[in-house]
Design a protein around this motif. Structure first.
Motif, PDB file in Angstrom:
ATOM      1  N   GLY A 109       0.797  -1.223   0.000  1.00 48.50           N
ATOM      2  CA  GLY A 109       0.000   0.000   0.000  1.00 48.50           C
ATOM      3  C   GLY A 109       0.824   1.264   0.000  1.00 48.50           C
ATOM      4  N   ASP A 110       2.123   1.138   0.270  1.00 51.70           N
ATOM      5  CA  ASP A 110       3.007   2.307   0.301  1.00 51.70           C
ATOM      6  C   ASP A 110       3.822   2.459  -0.980  1.00 51.70           C
ATOM      7  N   ILE A 111       3.515   1.678  -2.003  1.00 46.80           N
ATOM      8  CA  ILE A 111       4.250   1.791  -3.264  1.00 46.80           C
ATOM      9  C   ILE A 111       4.060   3.195  -3.842  1.00 46.80           C
ATOM     10  N   GLU A 112       5.164   3.831  -4.168  1.00 50.53           N
ATOM     11  CA  GLU A 112       5.123   5.174  -4.736  1.00 50.53           C
ATOM     12  C   GLU A 112       5.113   5.091  -6.257  1.00 50.53           C
ATOM     13  N   VAL A 113       4.286   5.933  -6.863  1.00 56.58           N
ATOM     14  CA  VAL A 113       4.182   5.979  -8.324  1.00 56.58           C
ATOM     15  C   VAL A 113       4.387   7.419  -8.772  1.00 56.58           C
ATOM     16  N   THR A 121       7.480   5.536 -12.789  1.00 54.70           N
ATOM     17  CA  THR A 121       8.519   5.001 -11.907  1.00 54.70           C
ATOM     18  C   THR A 121       7.858   4.428 -10.665  1.00 54.70           C
ATOM     19  N   LEU A 122       8.179   3.171 -10.351  1.00 51.40           N
ATOM     20  CA  LEU A 122       7.623   2.487  -9.182  1.00 51.40           C
ATOM     21  C   LEU A 122       8.705   2.354  -8.125  1.00 51.40           C
ATOM     22  N   ARG A 123       8.383   2.760  -6.897  1.00 49.95           N
ATOM     23  CA  ARG A 123       9.326   2.633  -5.780  1.00 49.95           C
ATOM     24  C   ARG A 123       8.586   2.053  -4.579  1.00 49.95           C
ATOM     25  N   GLY A 124       9.293   1.237  -3.811  1.00 51.83           N
ATOM     26  CA  GLY A 124       8.690   0.638  -2.629  1.00 51.83           C
ATOM     27  C   GLY A 124       9.188  -0.783  -2.433  1.00 51.83           C
ATOM     28  N   ARG A 125       8.433  -1.559  -1.637  1.00 50.73           N
ATOM     29  CA  ARG A 125       8.833  -2.931  -1.332  1.00 50.73           C
ATOM     30  C   ARG A 125       7.674  -3.885  -1.558  1.00 50.73           C
ATOM     31  N   VAL A 126       8.006  -5.045  -2.090  1.00 51.76           N
ATOM     32  CA  VAL A 126       7.042  -6.132  -2.262  1.00 51.76           C
ATOM     33  C   VAL A 126       7.653  -7.394  -1.668  1.00 51.76           C
ATOM     34  N   ALA A 127       6.822  -8.444  -1.539  1.00 52.07           N
ATOM     35  CA  ALA A 127       7.282  -9.647  -0.844  1.00 52.07           C
ATOM     36  C   ALA A 127       7.925 -10.674  -1.760  1.00 52.07           C
ATOM     37  N   ALA A 135       3.487  -5.883 -10.590  1.00 48.63           N
ATOM     38  CA  ALA A 135       3.302  -4.432 -10.479  1.00 48.63           C
ATOM     39  C   ALA A 135       3.738  -3.732 -11.760  1.00 48.63           C
ATOM     40  N   GLU A 136       4.852  -4.167 -12.320  1.00 47.10           N
ATOM     41  CA  GLU A 136       5.319  -3.561 -13.573  1.00 47.10           C
ATOM     42  C   GLU A 136       4.351  -3.836 -14.712  1.00 47.10           C
ATOM     43  N   ALA A 137       3.837  -5.072 -14.783  1.00 45.78           N
ATOM     44  CA  ALA A 137       2.890  -5.413 -15.843  1.00 45.78           C
ATOM     45  C   ALA A 137       1.602  -4.607 -15.708  1.00 45.78           C
ATOM     46  N   GLU A 151      11.644   0.195  -9.789  1.00 45.73           N
ATOM     47  CA  GLU A 151      12.637   0.307  -8.722  1.00 45.73           C
ATOM     48  C   GLU A 151      12.137  -0.338  -7.431  1.00 45.73           C
ATOM     49  N   LEU A 152      11.176  -1.250  -7.558  1.00 50.27           N
ATOM     50  CA  LEU A 152      10.651  -1.949  -6.389  1.00 50.27           C
ATOM     51  C   LEU A 152      11.705  -2.900  -5.826  1.00 50.27           C
ATOM     52  N   VAL A 153      11.742  -3.003  -4.518  1.00 47.21           N
ATOM     53  CA  VAL A 153      12.697  -3.871  -3.826  1.00 47.21           C
ATOM     54  C   VAL A 153      11.943  -5.063  -3.251  1.00 47.21           C
ATOM     55  N   VAL A 154      12.484  -6.255  -3.461  1.00 51.55           N
ATOM     56  CA  VAL A 154      11.869  -7.468  -2.923  1.00 51.55           C
ATOM     57  C   VAL A 154      12.341  -7.661  -1.489  1.00 51.55           C
ATOM     58  N   ALA A 155      11.375  -7.736  -0.564  1.00 53.52           N
ATOM     59  CA  ALA A 155      11.674  -7.937   0.857  1.00 53.52           C
ATOM     60  C   ALA A 155      10.988  -9.210   1.319  1.00 53.52           C
ATOM     61  N   PRO A 156      11.650 -10.368   1.231  1.00 49.45           N
ATOM     62  CA  PRO A 156      11.021 -11.639   1.628  1.00 49.45           C
ATOM     63  C   PRO A 156      10.588 -11.605   3.091  1.00 49.45           C
TER      64      PRO A 156
END
Length: 253
Positions: A109-113, A121-127, A135-137, A151-156
């Motif tokens: 919910g905090d993904i920045e667009v 440009t997409l920024r934030g964290r996903v699992a 998200a890119e698609a 620019e999303l970061v994967v945070a397992p």
């Protein structure tokens, strides 16, 4: 008998111009209100030919007109329209990304667009990597997006937990709307099934609709937000009358 104009020479200097109506000096008397007390009436002479005066006046007028056009174009530059379109496009990207259940993670919910000239440009964290690609698609499928910088970061380990029933989630979403500065009082109906929220009702514009999706997605336990809000003009004070409510019913998938 017509008087013949005279031409005088002084040494080797060039002859003076003939005394014609075009070159004859014109007297400009100082208005009575501008005269100093006790001083005689004064005159000033403009020795420039009349065509030269007209030419300079025309150049000055054209220069002022050109400056006015430049100032108008600067204020109403095409970039202003593009910026407004990019804001609406960014809001639609938020709606698309948060509606996809594959975009997982408690921070989804905090993904920045941000959209500039059609480049999102997409920024934030996903699992997961799957969520990053989803998200890119989703962003690429939005009208007005020419390219996507992911620019999303994967945070397992940031998977969305299951904290309660759908009814509890719906009430939590409604409470989140009621304390939001923009959405408080908006007539939004909330239904939840399997952690997927569906929003219906009316809001001011697409930006407010995107804000509703973001606020709902930030509630812990929500997996996706299907936004069916309609945009309409707001009232004189910018608020939309009504309030968010919990609606029973199945969630459309």
């Amino acid at each position: 008998m017509a008087r013949t104009p005279k031409i005088f020479r002084v040494g080797n200097r060039a002859p003076m111009a003939e005394d014609t109506p075009e070159t004859r000096p014109r007297d400009r008397r100082i208005p009575e209100r501008d005269r100093l007390p006790g001083r005689p009436l004064q005159c000033t002479r403009d020795r420039r030919p009349a065509p030269e005066i007209a030419r300079r006046a025309l150049v000055l007028t054209l220069t002022r007109s050109a400056l006015a056009v430049v100032a108008w174009w600067t204020v109403l530059a095409p970039g202003t329209v593009t910026a407004a379109a990019d804001v609406a496009t960014a809001a639609r990207v938020v709606l698309a990304v948060l509606a996809d259940q594959r975009v997982d993670g408690v921070d989804a919910g905090d993904i920045e667009v941000a959209v500039v000239d059609g480049v999102a440009t997409l920024r934030g964290r996903v699992a997961s990597d799957e969520g990053r690609g989803a998200a890119e698609a989703a962003a690429r499928g939005v009208e007005g997006v020419r390219a996507v910088r992911n620019e999303l970061v994967v945070a397992p380990g940031g998977a969305v937990p299951d904290l309660g029933t759908d009814e509890l989630l719906a009430r939590a979403v409604v409470e989140a709307f009621q304390v939001d500065a923009v959405l408080a009082g908006a007539p939004i109906a909330v239904t939840v099934e399997g952690g997927v929220v569906r929003l219906t009702g009316d809001v001011a514009d697409v930006v407010a609709a995107a804000r509703a999706s973001r606020v709902a997605r930030q509630v812990v336990g929500v997996r996706a937000v299907r936004n069916a809000l309609r945009s309409r003009r707001a009232g004189p004070d910018g608020a939309v009358p009504g309030r968010a409510t919990v609606q029973p019913g199945a969630q459309e998938r």
